[in-house]
Design an enzyme around this catalytic site. Sequence first.
Site, PDB file in Angstrom:
ATOM      1  N   CYS A 100       2.142 -10.590  -0.710  1.00  0.00           N
ATOM      2  CA  CYS A 100       1.491  -9.183  -1.245  1.00  0.00           C
ATOM      3  C   CYS A 100       0.542  -9.538  -2.543  1.00  0.00           C
ATOM      4  CB  CYS A 100       2.800  -8.229  -1.757  1.00  0.00           C
ATOM      5  SG  CYS A 100       1.848  -6.780  -2.270  1.00  0.00           S
ATOM      6  N   GLY A 101      -0.930  -9.251  -2.163  1.00  0.00           N
ATOM      7  CA  GLY A 101      -1.921  -9.668  -3.055  1.00  0.00           C
ATOM      8  C   GLY A 101      -1.689  -8.826  -4.403  1.00  0.00           C
ATOM      9  N   HIS A 102      -1.648  -7.339  -4.119  1.00  0.00           N
ATOM     10  CA  HIS A 102      -1.491  -6.388  -5.524  1.00  0.00           C
ATOM     11  C   HIS A 102      -0.256  -6.712  -6.128  1.00  0.00           C
ATOM     12  CE1 HIS A 102       1.429  -3.655  -3.601  1.00  0.00           C
ATOM     13  NE2 HIS A 102       1.737  -3.379  -4.968  1.00  0.00           N
ATOM     14  N   HIS A 220       0.104  -4.138   9.708  1.00  0.00           N
ATOM     15  CA  HIS A 220      -0.594  -3.308   8.934  1.00  0.00           C
ATOM     16  C   HIS A 220      -2.111  -3.021   9.517  1.00  0.00           C
ATOM     17  CE1 HIS A 220       1.591  -5.441   5.810  1.00  0.00           C
ATOM     18  NE2 HIS A 220       1.154  -4.830   5.031  1.00  0.00           N
ATOM     19  N   ASP A 245      -1.953   2.202   1.116  1.00  0.00           N
ATOM     20  CA  ASP A 245      -2.157   1.088  -0.017  1.00  0.00           C
ATOM     21  C   ASP A 245      -3.083   1.744  -0.988  1.00  0.00           C
ATOM     22  OD1 ASP A 245      -2.504  -0.930  -1.824  1.00  0.00           O
ATOM     23  OD2 ASP A 245      -2.384  -2.482  -0.477  1.00  0.00           O
ATOM     24  N   CYS A 249      -5.719  -3.831  -1.100  1.00  0.00           N
ATOM     25  CA  CYS A 249      -4.680  -4.666  -0.376  1.00  0.00           C
ATOM     26  C   CYS A 249      -5.137  -5.860  -0.292  1.00  0.00           C
ATOM     27  CB  CYS A 249      -4.660  -4.274   1.120  1.00  0.00           C
ATOM     28  SG  CYS A 249      -3.275  -5.040   1.820  1.00  0.00           S
ATOM     29  N   GLY A 250      -4.521  -7.005  -1.208  1.00  0.00           N
ATOM     30  CA  GLY A 250      -5.030  -8.391  -1.464  1.00  0.00           C
ATOM     31  C   GLY A 250      -4.844  -9.173  -0.284  1.00  0.00           C
ATOM     32  N   THR A 251      -3.611  -8.973   0.694  1.00  0.00           N
ATOM     33  CA  THR A 251      -3.595  -9.737   1.781  1.00  0.00           C
ATOM     34  C   THR A 251      -4.621  -9.313   2.821  1.00  0.00           C
ATOM     35  OG1 THR A 251      -1.806  -8.414   2.408  1.00  0.00           O
ATOM     36  CG2 THR A 251      -1.101 -10.502   1.435  1.00  0.00           C
TER      37      THR A 251
END
Length: 335
Positions: A100-102, A220, A245, A249-251
């Site tokens: 999870c990027g964020h 997603h 999100d 969304c980082g990913t």
Amino acid sequence: MIQQIQVIDSHTGGEPTRLVISGGPEFDQLMARFRTNSAPETLQQVVAFLEQNFEPLRRGIICEPRCSEHWVGAWLLPPVDPAHLCGVIFFNNVGYLGMCGHGTIGLMASLAFLDRVQPGRYLVETPVGVVATELLDSHQVRIGNVPSYLYRQHVEVPLSNRNPITGDLAWGGNWFFLSSDHSLEVEMSNLAALTQFSLEIQAGMEANGICGPTGERIDHVELFVPGRDGANSRSFVLCPGGAYDRSPCGTGTSAKLACLAAEGKLQPGEVWVQESVTGSRFHASYQWATNTGALAGLASGVRAITPTVQGSAFVMGDTTLVFDPRDLFVDGIPV
Ligand code: PYC
């Protein structure tokens, strides 16, 4: 017995993360029990154990009435490799996430809030790989995500009540369907239509067996429109549990970069500004990945990338959650 769990709540570009720092599973013991030489493999085994033994607690922490479906939770773990800062396992209202990027940006800002890290570079273990992080100040974080790649291009997804939609399947630490093949406005005033459309896409993929290279659910959905005011792109991202999100969304941004790189539309080191439907932004770039190991589904001629995503997070709460077994909804409201 009443259980107490300490959490740090933060948000990254509007998307919240609840970091569990103590009171949960005995991670020291679990890590000793499942430890292998590979940090991701160890964390995958810990996830399997948590799925078997700690589902009520996951739901109780992240679902209503203590929390809600648009939050991401994070278990903070000791690292497998002592040279690394920590491990982290992300979860949401319906289960576990690969990365999870964020959430990683929120993790680092939360550890800075707790005075456990100073600005600098740290390696963080996740079930899908080791992520490089750089804490730039107490809020700004840059992450070097796991190798990301375009898996399939121009995939047509049949939809039950409308024309099919075409998009790409890509990995950015989670699986994404990415598309600009729509006429919806990516605006806060249009959230209901964006959500409904994305749910139809998820259902269309499931009904037609559209999945990752070893059967993974593409959980997603990202819908893109051209950016404005200096952003390259604006997106709506639907997460597996049905919530959107609030961050870019980082990913998802990593998956987008993988598609742009594969199509020759973005060069290594070039900055891509991804804006979310809420207006928050990540600044991202990539380099070609050098050491990817075996990535399932990486087509010949397609190279994986190492994405870098930068954003900021703010702590919102330093809280003790209380779990009273007499409470009807101690394990969350069932969905
Ligand atoms: O930032 O990677 C991300 C993410 C995944 C799900 C929600 N946010």
